[in-house]
Design a protein around this motif. Structure first.
Motif, PDB file in Angstrom:
ATOM      1  N   VAL A 194       0.820  -1.335  -0.004  1.00  7.70           N
ATOM      2  CA  VAL A 194       0.018  -0.041  -0.004  1.00  7.70           C
ATOM      3  C   VAL A 194       0.832   1.353  -0.022  1.00  7.70           C
ATOM      4  O   VAL A 194       0.410   2.238  -0.658  1.00  7.70           O
ATOM      5  N   HIS A 195       2.087   1.237   0.675  1.00  8.74           N
ATOM      6  CA  HIS A 195       2.724   2.418   0.677  1.00  8.74           C
ATOM      7  C   HIS A 195       3.522   2.561  -0.591  1.00  8.74           C
ATOM      8  O   HIS A 195       3.481   3.950  -1.083  1.00  8.74           O
ATOM      9  N   GLN A 196       3.868   1.462  -1.492  1.00 10.00           N
ATOM     10  CA  GLN A 196       4.512   1.950  -2.851  1.00 10.00           C
ATOM     11  C   GLN A 196       3.386   2.301  -3.618  1.00 10.00           C
ATOM     12  O   GLN A 196       3.865   2.983  -4.556  1.00 10.00           O
ATOM     13  N   ILE A 197       2.247   1.867  -3.506  1.00  9.38           N
ATOM     14  CA  ILE A 197       1.112   2.201  -4.358  1.00  9.38           C
ATOM     15  C   ILE A 197       0.929   3.685  -4.365  1.00  9.38           C
ATOM     16  O   ILE A 197       0.834   4.517  -5.099  1.00  9.38           O
ATOM     17  N   SER A 198       0.739   4.072  -2.804  1.00  5.58           N
ATOM     18  CA  SER A 198       0.522   5.530  -2.608  1.00  5.58           C
ATOM     19  C   SER A 198       1.685   6.436  -3.336  1.00  5.58           C
ATOM     20  O   SER A 198       1.602   7.531  -3.811  1.00  5.58           O
ATOM     21  N   ASN A 199       2.877   5.901  -3.076  1.00  4.74           N
ATOM     22  CA  ASN A 199       4.041   6.732  -3.504  1.00  4.74           C
ATOM     23  C   ASN A 199       4.171   7.044  -5.173  1.00  4.74           C
ATOM     24  O   ASN A 199       4.723   7.959  -5.516  1.00  4.74           O
ATOM     25  N   THR A 200       3.627   5.936  -5.681  1.00  6.01           N
ATOM     26  CA  THR A 200       3.662   6.235  -7.150  1.00  6.01           C
ATOM     27  C   THR A 200       2.302   6.913  -7.701  1.00  6.01           C
ATOM     28  O   THR A 200       2.824   7.975  -8.431  1.00  6.01           O
ATOM     29  N   PHE A 201       1.219   6.634  -7.232  1.00  2.00           N
ATOM     30  CA  PHE A 201       0.196   7.365  -7.681  1.00  2.00           C
ATOM     31  C   PHE A 201      -0.206   8.551  -7.136  1.00  2.00           C
ATOM     32  O   PHE A 201      -1.001   9.310  -7.776  1.00  2.00           O
ATOM     33  N   LEU A 202       0.465   9.000  -6.194  1.00  7.01           N
ATOM     34  CA  LEU A 202       0.206  10.227  -5.439  1.00  7.01           C
ATOM     35  C   LEU A 202       1.381  11.063  -5.584  1.00  7.01           C
ATOM     36  O   LEU A 202       1.420  12.077  -5.070  1.00  7.01           O
ATOM     37  N   HIS A 203       2.350  10.591  -6.421  1.00 10.05           N
ATOM     38  CA  HIS A 203       3.621  11.291  -6.774  1.00 10.05           C
ATOM     39  C   HIS A 203       3.159  12.708  -7.393  1.00 10.05           C
ATOM     40  O   HIS A 203       2.222  12.684  -8.367  1.00 10.05           O
ATOM     41  N   PRO A 204       3.949  13.757  -7.239  1.00  8.96           N
ATOM     42  CA  PRO A 204       3.448  15.202  -8.055  1.00  8.96           C
ATOM     43  C   PRO A 204       3.218  15.124  -9.516  1.00  8.96           C
ATOM     44  O   PRO A 204       2.564  15.516 -10.270  1.00  8.96           O
ATOM     45  N   GLN A 205       4.278  14.201  -9.987  1.00  5.09           N
ATOM     46  CA  GLN A 205       4.278  13.952 -11.500  1.00  5.09           C
ATOM     47  C   GLN A 205       3.169  13.281 -12.104  1.00  5.09           C
ATOM     48  O   GLN A 205       2.789  13.407 -13.246  1.00  5.09           O
ATOM     49  N   TRP A 206       2.524  12.461 -11.348  1.00  3.31           N
ATOM     50  CA  TRP A 206       1.530  11.688 -11.772  1.00  3.31           C
ATOM     51  C   TRP A 206      -0.003  12.193 -11.233  1.00  3.31           C
ATOM     52  O   TRP A 206      -0.974  12.348 -12.129  1.00  3.31           O
ATOM     53  N   SER A 207       0.098  13.042 -10.157  1.00  2.13           N
ATOM     54  CA  SER A 207      -1.308  13.349  -9.712  1.00  2.13           C
ATOM     55  C   SER A 207      -1.403  14.772 -10.055  1.00  2.13           C
ATOM     56  O   SER A 207      -2.592  15.287  -9.641  1.00  2.13           O
ATOM     57  N   GLY A 208      -0.415  15.298 -10.305  1.00  5.66           N
ATOM     58  CA  GLY A 208      -0.550  16.846 -10.788  1.00  5.66           C
ATOM     59  C   GLY A 208      -0.673  17.781  -9.577  1.00  5.66           C
ATOM     60  O   GLY A 208      -1.165  19.021  -9.476  1.00  5.66           O
ATOM     61  N   LEU A 209      -0.452  17.163  -8.310  1.00 10.25           N
ATOM     62  CA  LEU A 209      -0.398  17.994  -6.978  1.00 10.25           C
ATOM     63  C   LEU A 209       1.048  18.825  -7.127  1.00 10.25           C
ATOM     64  O   LEU A 209       2.007  18.447  -7.828  1.00 10.25           O
ATOM     65  N   SER A 210       1.098  19.742  -6.149  1.00  7.90           N
ATOM     66  CA  SER A 210       2.631  20.253  -5.982  1.00  7.90           C
ATOM     67  C   SER A 210       3.605  19.277  -5.350  1.00  7.90           C
ATOM     68  O   SER A 210       3.259  18.540  -4.972  1.00  7.90           O
ATOM     69  N   LYS A 211       4.834  20.025  -5.577  1.00  6.70           N
ATOM     70  CA  LYS A 211       5.968  19.137  -5.261  1.00  6.70           C
ATOM     71  C   LYS A 211       5.803  18.819  -3.765  1.00  6.70           C
ATOM     72  O   LYS A 211       5.633  19.710  -2.872  1.00  6.70           O
ATOM     73  N   GLY A 212       6.460  17.500  -3.617  1.00  3.44           N
ATOM     74  CA  GLY A 212       6.372  17.181  -2.181  1.00  3.44           C
ATOM     75  C   GLY A 212       7.844  16.550  -1.703  1.00  3.44           C
ATOM     76  O   GLY A 212       8.294  16.019  -2.419  1.00  3.44           O
ATOM     77  N   ALA A 213       8.236  16.812  -0.351  1.00  5.30           N
ATOM     78  CA  ALA A 213       9.326  16.257   0.063  1.00  5.30           C
ATOM     79  C   ALA A 213       9.413  14.681   0.186  1.00  5.30           C
ATOM     80  O   ALA A 213      10.287  14.190   0.367  1.00  5.30           O
ATOM     81  N   TYR A 214       8.252  14.040   0.393  1.00  2.00           N
ATOM     82  CA  TYR A 214       8.102  12.783   0.574  1.00  2.00           C
ATOM     83  C   TYR A 214       8.484  11.726  -0.494  1.00  2.00           C
ATOM     84  O   TYR A 214       8.241  10.593  -0.399  1.00  2.00           O
ATOM     85  N   PHE A 215       8.718  12.281  -1.881  1.00  2.00           N
ATOM     86  CA  PHE A 215       8.984  11.587  -2.768  1.00  2.00           C
ATOM     87  C   PHE A 215      10.112  11.673  -3.559  1.00  2.00           C
ATOM     88  O   PHE A 215      10.904  12.902  -3.286  1.00  2.00           O
ATOM     89  N   ARG A 216      10.495  10.657  -4.284  1.00  3.84           N
ATOM     90  CA  ARG A 216      11.568  10.852  -5.332  1.00  3.84           C
ATOM     91  C   ARG A 216      11.416  11.644  -6.436  1.00  3.84           C
ATOM     92  O   ARG A 216      10.267  12.263  -6.568  1.00  3.84           O
ATOM     93  N   PRO A 217      12.458  12.480  -6.931  1.00  5.05           N
ATOM     94  CA  PRO A 217      12.211  13.231  -7.930  1.00  5.05           C
ATOM     95  C   PRO A 217      11.439  12.594  -9.178  1.00  5.05           C
ATOM     96  O   PRO A 217      10.519  13.467  -9.783  1.00  5.05           O
ATOM     97  N   GLU A 218      11.788  11.448  -9.477  1.00  8.57           N
ATOM     98  CA  GLU A 218      11.115  11.006 -10.644  1.00  8.57           C
ATOM     99  C   GLU A 218      10.061   9.809 -10.486  1.00  8.57           C
ATOM    100  O   GLU A 218      10.161   8.924  -9.631  1.00  8.57           O
ATOM    101  N   VAL A 219       8.811  10.117 -10.811  1.00 12.63           N
ATOM    102  CA  VAL A 219       7.938   9.181 -10.593  1.00 12.63           C
ATOM    103  C   VAL A 219       8.161   7.577 -11.037  1.00 12.63           C
ATOM    104  O   VAL A 219       7.683   6.824 -10.620  1.00 12.63           O
TER     105      VAL A 219
END
Length: 318
Positions: A81-106
């Motif tokens: 579930v953690h990995q699913i969240s990190n992938t599909f809630l990533h700024p590059q995928w979700s269109g949300l603003s940049k977040g410190a919780y993610f790697r730079p590249e989705v």
């Protein structure tokens, strides 16, 4: 890994170490963990820390070894579930603003998600599966055959190790998710109908209304809906909303005022991985995850003070 005390975690050198490493060694995806007390750590977090514990970048004192076997089948489900969240809630995928919780590249999260789908198929310590390199050596194992072929597994392993230099094949990520989650949801076979999956998700979600399991099963409903035609998608989305309506709202802060967006189930447009309707829905899902992360980190790390990792991850304006 850095072993240090809480007092020295504010040292400028330590606080800037990760950005320094990324700036001077961009070929590596560096993560710096400032560790002071791991006595309550559990799950894959503790296992991964234990594997790196003997090779710190800097060490001012020794800390007690973490039990790297402090994870079980439940932890495997949770890390999925953690990995699913990190992938599909990533700024590059979700269109949300940049977040410190993610790697730079989705795409990096995308690769990790698929490799985690494979790694967690090996649910016994006797399997000897530790890192993703273990998955590579197990790529011909029949337990992986319904998810991916050995050649693609080898390519994805190489793509993670040499990120940015290996072309990633286009894959049906929703099919991969569904196939990999079967074992975590207690199915013995590799073919399950939509009705069977819905019934199992509903049963599991009824076991507790706490935010942790509620978020996990609701997220699976949302993701699985993306691989369905309209009737099947609506069935998954109906269960998604039902689970969140049953959820105990005691621990809700970020999403409290907007939870109705997820529970009313008034979406008329068909959702796909890349359309605006899905991205719009994610703006509220990520607020729910913000509340989820607070509780999850307390459980996994044993910390009483939970850092707000989503301070700069707010829905994009406009």
């Amino acid at each position: 890994m850095v072993h240090t005390t809480l007092e020295y975690q504010n040292d400028p050198w330590l606080k800037n170490l990760e950005s320094y490493l990324k700036q001077h060694h961009p070929q590596f995806n560096s993560t710096v963990a400032l560790v002071s007390d791991l006595s309550n750590a559990s799950g894959f977090f503790s296992r991964d820390i234990r594997l790196a514990q003997n090779f710190p970048v800097y060490e001012s004192f020794r800390v007690e070894p973490v039990n790297r076997d402090a994870f079980d089948k439940t932890q495997m489900f949770n890390v999925m579930v953690h990995q699913i969240s990190n992938t599909f809630l990533h700024p590059q995928w979700s269109g949300l603003s940049k977040g410190a919780y993610f790697r730079p590249e989705v795409r990096y999260h995308y690769i990790k998600l698929i490799l985690e789908c494979l790694r967690t198929q090996f649910r016994s310590a006797e399997d000897g599966v530790i890192g993703y390199y273990s998955v590579y050596h197990k790529r011909h194992d029949p337990r992986l055959a319904h998810i991916l072929d050995p050649e693609t597994i080898a390519t994805l392993t190489e793509a993670r190790e040499l990120f940015g230099t290996v072309e990633i094949p286009e894959l049906d990520i929703i099919r991969i998710l569904k196939s990999s989650m079967l074992v975590h949801l207690g199915f013995e076979g590799t073919e399950v109908s939509t009705e069977e999956m819905l019934e199992r998700l509903n049963q599991r979600s009824l076991e507790s209304q706490h935010i942790l399991p509620s978020y996990r099963y609701a997220l699976l409903c949302l993701m699985f809906s993306l691989g369905e035609e309209r009737e099947g998608q609506q069935a998954y989305l109906q269960l998604f909303s039902t689970i969140l309506r049953r959820m105990d709202t005691t621990h809700l802060i970020a999403v409290k005022d907007d939870l109705h967006i997820l529970t009313d189930n008034t979406w008329s447009e068909h959702l796909t991985l890349h359309n605006d309707a899905f991205r719009e829905l994610l703006k509220t899902v990520i607020l729910l995850r913000r509340d989820y992360v607070r509780q999850w980190r307390r459980q996994v790390t044993g910390e009483d003070k939970i850092p707000d990792l989503y301070n700069d991850l707010l829905p994009a304006k406009g």
